[in-house]
Design an enzyme around this catalytic site. Structure first.
Site, PDB file in Angstrom:
ATOM      1  N   LYS A 217      19.314 -24.224  12.128  1.00  0.00           N
ATOM      2  CA  LYS A 217      19.311 -25.481  11.081  1.00  0.00           C
ATOM      3  C   LYS A 217      18.049 -25.994  10.600  1.00  0.00           C
ATOM      4  CE  LYS A 217      23.922 -26.585  12.096  1.00  0.00           C
ATOM      5  NZ  LYS A 217      24.890 -26.063  10.719  1.00  0.00           N
TER       6      LYS A 217
ATOM      7  N   ARG B 224      34.057 -20.469  13.428  1.00  0.00           N
ATOM      8  CA  ARG B 224      35.174 -19.323  13.159  1.00  0.00           C
ATOM      9  C   ARG B 224      35.177 -18.298  14.447  1.00  0.00           C
ATOM     10  NH1 ARG B 224      32.230 -17.808   7.877  1.00  0.00           N
ATOM     11  NH2 ARG B 224      31.972 -20.001   7.959  1.00  0.00           N
TER      12      ARG B 224
HETATM   13 ZN   LIG Z   1      27.297 -23.736  12.608  1.00  0.00          ZN
END
Ligand SMILES: [Zn+2]
Length: 481
Positions: free
Chosen positions: A261, A335
């Protein structure tokens, strides 16, 4: 904290919650001493206080302090506003050195007043400042006793249990990634379980391999802190009415992995464990309330880090239920850990599975910072959850799960599924992905809490930082079974 019936007991603060209509007619406050009534009426006649929604007037008196809190128009005054106003008023009183407070509520037209007072009283002092060595932003305070004119000891008790569960989760979520790792989160869960009589089973990385938890192992493979699966169980004494499983995403820190990120997106990623901490808090709450359900809590914990051992884009992994997943983005890791845990929870054949996860930025973009997304394969379950969310003042909005185009985009050319779709409809893609791991005929609900999991600034019952959003709704739902 003690909440008890007011009997002309002297208190150092009085909190008066008034609608705009109330300010025009103070005579219907039998539970207010005459001198106080006259004093409030004088302030109102001078227009110092009009009952405007969200207003607070603090007036020091010869003995004690009067707090007037505005609830706005009576017709629009909902439980959420009363709870927020109560917490704000009690917090303000506490910070102004109050030790006790008188809070008349008999005039307010709503149910669950005792519950709401208990919850607000329990939550009003919650701040996370344990790492400040020189003073804190606010002096810590402890209100010792709250007096009120209503009788509802069962409601007070339940409200305080709800508050305790939320404070527990918030404190854990606010701890940084250098303190809470999958291993230390397991220890916290173990301690909490022992305290409240839950059983707690922890799977380490070796056991995870034996149990074919391919998603959790892949996500945790880049960190020196190996992943853990925590399974909490609560069994009531009698014959449980239902079996329910909670599943929580517990990424103790999410750097994004090899698909790392950017810096400003990595801040607050200690909060990516919110779902798992919420599950622990809900299980604690269920045990404290002694509810008549069989409840299971699955906390699926890993740290998502880039390193030579990290899982890669293009990797193909196999989840617990045998489905293969091509990785096209290592930052869509939640997920993957949930996939294993949902499969595992489904093996218990519960009536209901509820998962909570700070899953997608897309959901926060769609619904903002104060509302979470609800996805469900079952209309009846969704309706019940929405009822609880409304009653407990945690806004949830039901999102669609039927989209054939997005469902089609889950397919990978090389594996059964791909883990990340395109930007548009990202929250729906993630929910459809999770659905692939929920067993047949199980009513399932998924809370995407990526928006409201953190507060930038204090408001209502929320302090700055972790909110533990979802705990109230889940506890209320189970309480209603
Ligand atoms: Zn993530």
């Amino acid at each position: 904290m003690l909440i008890s019936r007011w009997n002309n007991t002297p208190s150092d603060s009085v909190l008066l919650l008034l609608t705009e209509e109330d300010t025009q007619n103070l005579s219907h406050f039998p539970a207010l001493p005459e001198n106080l009534k006259d004093f409030a009426a004088a302030l109102i006649s001078r227009k110092d206080f009009t009952g405007k929604k969200g207003s607070l007037l603090r007036v020091p008196m010869l003995e004690g302090t009067l707090y007037l809190l505005g609830l706005g128009k009576a017709a629009k005054c909902a439980g959420k506003l009363v709870r927020d106003s109560l917490a704000w008023g009690l917090r303000t009183a506490g910070r102004n050195h109050a030790r006790n407070a008188y809070v008349p509520l008999g005039h307010i037209d709503m149910k669950d007043k005792g519950f709401v007072l208990g919850e607000a009283a329990g939550l009003c002092g919650c701040v996370f400042d344990k790492y400040k060595t020189k003073g804190t932003d606010y002096e810590p305070f402890a209100l010792e006793e709250i007096f009120t004119d209503i009788e509802d000891s069962d409601g007070f008790r339940k409200g305080l249990i709800f508050a305790d569960a939320q404070i527990f989760a918030r404190t854990l979520i606010n701890e940084p990634g250098c303190v809470i790792t999958p291993e230390s989160l397991s220890q916290k869960a173990q301690e909490a379980a022992e305290e409240c009589g839950l059983t707690c089973e922890i799977w380490d990385e070796n056991r995870l391999a034996v149990e074919k938890m391919g998603g959790l192992l892949a996500v945790g493979s880049g960190s020196k802190n190996p992943p853990r699966l925590i399974h909490l169980t609560y069994k009531p004494e009698g014959n449980p009415s239902k079996r329910i499983a909670f599943v929580g995403k517990g990424i103790t820190f999410d750097s994004g992995g090899l698909d790392i990120k950017p810096d400003n997106f990595m801040l607050t990623m200690k909060g990516d464990k919110t779902g798992a901490c919420n599950v622990l808090a809900v299980m604690k709450g269920i045990a404290a309330l002694g509810l008549n359900v069989e409840a299971h809590g699955f906390m699926t914990c890993a740290e998502n880090m880039p390193s030579g051992s990290a899982y890669r884009p293009d990797d193909i992994i196999t989840a617990r239920n045998g489905k293969t997943i091509e990785i096209n983005n290592t930052d869509a890791e939640g997920r993957l850990v949930l996939a294993d845990a949902l499969s595992l929870a489904s093996e218990l054949k519960p009536d209901v599975i509820i998962d909570m996860a700070t899953l997608t930025g897309a959901c926060a973009v769609a619904l903002g910072k104060h509302c979470a997304g609800l996805f469900s394969n079952n209309d009846e379950l969704a309706a019940k959850i929405l009822e609880s969310s409304c009653a407990r003042g945690e806004p949830l909005w039901r999102m669609p799960l039927e989209d054939e185009h997005i469902a089609e985009s889950l397919k990978s050319p090389y594996a059964d599924l791909i883990n990340c779709g395109e930007r548009y409809g990202g929250a729906i893609f993630a929910a459809l992905f999770l659905k692939e791991f929920v067993g047949e005929n199980i009513a399932w609900a998924h809370f995407d809490i990526a928006g409201p999991d953190f507060c930038d600034k204090e408001y209502g019952i929320y302090p700055k930082g972790a909110t533990a959003f979802g705990v109230r709704t889940c506890l209320d739902y189970v309480m209603g079974l």
